[in-house]
Design a protein around this motif. Structure first.
Motif, PDB file in Angstrom:
ATOM      1  N   LEU A 170       0.828  -1.206   0.000  1.00  0.00           N
ATOM      2  CA  LEU A 170       0.000   0.000   0.000  1.00  0.00           C
ATOM      3  C   LEU A 170       0.859   1.253   0.000  1.00  0.00           C
ATOM      4  O   LEU A 170       0.552   2.230  -0.697  1.00  0.00           O
ATOM      5  CB  LEU A 170      -0.921  -0.009   1.221  1.00  0.00           C
ATOM      6  CG  LEU A 170      -1.976  -1.107   1.294  1.00  0.00           C
ATOM      7  CD1 LEU A 170      -2.802  -0.968   2.576  1.00  0.00           C
ATOM      8  CD2 LEU A 170      -2.890  -1.088   0.080  1.00  0.00           C
ATOM      9  N   GLN A 171       1.935   1.236   0.768  1.00  0.00           N
ATOM     10  CA  GLN A 171       2.827   2.397   0.791  1.00  0.00           C
ATOM     11  C   GLN A 171       3.458   2.615  -0.582  1.00  0.00           C
ATOM     12  O   GLN A 171       3.590   3.759  -1.040  1.00  0.00           O
ATOM     13  CB  GLN A 171       3.907   2.209   1.856  1.00  0.00           C
ATOM     14  CG  GLN A 171       3.375   2.305   3.275  1.00  0.00           C
ATOM     15  CD  GLN A 171       4.473   2.170   4.316  1.00  0.00           C
ATOM     16  OE1 GLN A 171       5.482   1.495   4.089  1.00  0.00           O
ATOM     17  NE2 GLN A 171       4.288   2.796   5.446  1.00  0.00           N
ATOM     18  N   SER A 172       3.848   1.539  -1.242  1.00  0.00           N
ATOM     19  CA  SER A 172       4.438   1.655  -2.577  1.00  0.00           C
ATOM     20  C   SER A 172       3.452   2.263  -3.560  1.00  0.00           C
ATOM     21  O   SER A 172       3.815   3.087  -4.405  1.00  0.00           O
ATOM     22  CB  SER A 172       4.889   0.276  -3.081  1.00  0.00           C
ATOM     23  OG  SER A 172       5.945  -0.245  -2.299  1.00  0.00           O
ATOM     24  N   LEU A 179       3.995  10.483  -7.281  1.00  0.00           N
ATOM     25  CA  LEU A 179       4.934  10.860  -8.347  1.00  0.00           C
ATOM     26  C   LEU A 179       4.209  11.206  -9.644  1.00  0.00           C
ATOM     27  O   LEU A 179       4.749  11.938 -10.485  1.00  0.00           O
ATOM     28  CB  LEU A 179       5.920   9.718  -8.598  1.00  0.00           C
ATOM     29  CG  LEU A 179       7.019   9.546  -7.550  1.00  0.00           C
ATOM     30  CD1 LEU A 179       7.708   8.190  -7.725  1.00  0.00           C
ATOM     31  CD2 LEU A 179       8.038  10.679  -7.640  1.00  0.00           C
ATOM     32  N   LEU A 180       3.007  10.688  -9.815  1.00  0.00           N
ATOM     33  CA  LEU A 180       2.256  10.903 -11.051  1.00  0.00           C
ATOM     34  C   LEU A 180       1.202  11.997 -10.925  1.00  0.00           C
ATOM     35  O   LEU A 180       0.489  12.274 -11.890  1.00  0.00           O
ATOM     36  CB  LEU A 180       1.585   9.589 -11.473  1.00  0.00           C
ATOM     37  CG  LEU A 180       2.531   8.418 -11.745  1.00  0.00           C
ATOM     38  CD1 LEU A 180       1.737   7.162 -12.091  1.00  0.00           C
ATOM     39  CD2 LEU A 180       3.522   8.743 -12.853  1.00  0.00           C
ATOM     40  N   HIS A 259      10.337   9.624  -2.818  1.00  0.00           N
ATOM     41  CA  HIS A 259       9.328   8.712  -3.364  1.00  0.00           C
ATOM     42  C   HIS A 259       9.968   7.718  -4.339  1.00  0.00           C
ATOM     43  O   HIS A 259       9.670   6.520  -4.298  1.00  0.00           O
ATOM     44  CB  HIS A 259       8.235   9.500  -4.080  1.00  0.00           C
ATOM     45  CG  HIS A 259       7.407  10.367  -3.193  1.00  0.00           C
ATOM     46  ND1 HIS A 259       6.880   9.917  -2.010  1.00  0.00           N
ATOM     47  CD2 HIS A 259       7.012  11.667  -3.326  1.00  0.00           C
ATOM     48  CE1 HIS A 259       6.180  10.895  -1.429  1.00  0.00           C
ATOM     49  NE2 HIS A 259       6.254  11.961  -2.208  1.00  0.00           N
ATOM     50  N   LEU A 260      10.843   8.209  -5.194  1.00  0.00           N
ATOM     51  CA  LEU A 260      11.504   7.329  -6.162  1.00  0.00           C
ATOM     52  C   LEU A 260      12.350   6.271  -5.466  1.00  0.00           C
ATOM     53  O   LEU A 260      12.401   5.108  -5.890  1.00  0.00           O
ATOM     54  CB  LEU A 260      12.376   8.148  -7.111  1.00  0.00           C
ATOM     55  CG  LEU A 260      11.629   8.965  -8.176  1.00  0.00           C
ATOM     56  CD1 LEU A 260      12.533  10.060  -8.730  1.00  0.00           C
ATOM     57  CD2 LEU A 260      11.148   8.054  -9.300  1.00  0.00           C
ATOM     58  N   SER A 261      13.010   6.657  -4.389  1.00  0.00           N
ATOM     59  CA  SER A 261      13.875   5.714  -3.665  1.00  0.00           C
ATOM     60  C   SER A 261      13.077   4.647  -2.935  1.00  0.00           C
ATOM     61  O   SER A 261      13.633   3.607  -2.561  1.00  0.00           O
ATOM     62  CB  SER A 261      14.759   6.465  -2.661  1.00  0.00           C
ATOM     63  OG  SER A 261      13.988   6.985  -1.585  1.00  0.00           O
TER      64      SER A 261
END
Length: 347
Positions: A170-172, A179-180, A259-261
């Motif tokens: 869920l966090q992912s 990001l979108l 967020h990307l990491s």
């Protein structure tokens, strides 16, 4: 800003799904009794369980996913108990059935259009190991994507590892959706973006699915989405907030890099990095993520990466379904899907 890990627990998952708008709890529990009991997780999902806009639950097929530690042993017991659920593959033995499950498509074995008392069901079987990998790394996003949306947990996670993987999935999804999204968004837009992640690149959204599938899911379950993602939103309170249906987020390079990491391995290290390096240079993962964090046009790389994950897996899983369901059931199932698609096009 110092990110921290959410305290989201399995108990939160249980309370959320108990409060959701569930169709006929007794029917769902009865269905579980028809199968071997050795499951590490069992859940029901989809339009046959939860309210969806323009889609009445009455008469809908109910979908289940069962995670099992020993697929061959489970199929052996289930073939003995429910032989009519299986196609001709049952005559080749549980070892062959298990191999079809683990070695092809999205590592899920589906039996569909199974008649039960007062209804029809479809159920998919996945190994616990494959489920853990998909939840944590988004290998296929096939089952992980279904768990991005409200589900009815019927057999709680059998281990702390599985509970943790459900939370991190869920966090992912939340990291990816942010990001979108732009700096300001509505709460509905947030959950619509989350619900759409596993459909990006899915050929079935062009042929065989309701064209309004994602919006119907969110519009019929907005409260359930809000409750499901409340702990994950709280864990990112230094980067975002949602109040009275409106959301805003930090879109600085530092926030985007965070967020990307935190993206799952398959999306981050394989898909995004590979796409970024298509110019022939060979940047390592950290360099790619830092560059993407500063590039306002990097959303396309993320969307393309999601499509890379889902595209071929969904095609191969659909082809596998012809053999696991059998030709007649496959035709009937496809006809039902096409009917729903044409109905949505007429609205």
């Amino acid at each position: 800003m110092t990110p921290f890990v959410s305290g989201f627990t399995n108990q939160c998952i249980m309370s959320i799904v108990r409060n959701a708008k569930i169709i006929n709890h007794d029917f769902l529990q009865h269905c579980l009794t028809l199968f071997p009991g050795s499951m590490s997780l069992a859940f029901a999902y989809g339009s046959g369980v939860f309210s969806q806009k323009n889609n009445a639950k009455s008469g809908q097929m109910v979908d289940f996913i069962f995670a099992v530690d020993d697929p061959q042993g489970w199929h052996e017991a289930n073939i003995a108990k429910n032989p009519r659920h299986y196609s001709f593959l049952k005559y080749l033995g549980s070892g062959t059935v298990s191999s079809w499950q683990k070695d092809y498509g999205a590592k899920v074995y589906f039996n569909t259009l199974v008649p039960v008392e007062n209804g029809t069901i479809k159920y998919g079987v996945i190994s616990t190991a494959a489920l853990l990998s998909d939840l944590l790394d988004w290998d296929t996003l096939y089952v992980a994507g279904r768990l991005h949306k409200p589900c009815r947990i019927l057999r709680p996670p059998a281990s702390d590892d599985l509970s943790t993987a459900l939370r991190l999935n869920l966090q992912s999804a939340l990291h990816t959706a942010l990001l979108l999204l732009p700096s300001h968004f509505s709460e509905r837009e947030l959950y619509t973006k989350i619900a759409s992640l596993s459909y990006i690149g899915d050929f079935r959204m062009w042929v065989g699915e309701d064209k309004n599938k994602v919006s119907n899911i969110v519009d019929g379950q907005l409260q359930e989405f809000s409750e499901l993602y409340a702990p994950a939103r709280e864990s990112l309170s230094e980067f975002m907030e949602v109040t009275n249906g409106s959301g805003r987020q930090d879109v600085s390079p530092a926030a985007r890099f965070y967020h990307l990491s935190m993206l799952p391995r398959e999306l981050q290290q394989t898909c995004v990095t590979r796409r970024w390096n298509r110019d022939g240079r060979h940047r390592d993962v950290e360099d790619v993520l830092r560059a993407a964090a500063c590039d306002i046009y990097s959303n396309g790389v993320i969307v393309g990466g999601l499509g890379d994950i889902t595209r071929m897996r969904n095609i191969s899983q659909s082809i596998k379904g012809i053999f696991t369901a059998g030709l007649i059931k496959s035709v009937r199932y496809s006809a039902r899907k096409l009917t729903k698609m044409f109905r949505s096009m007429r609205r």
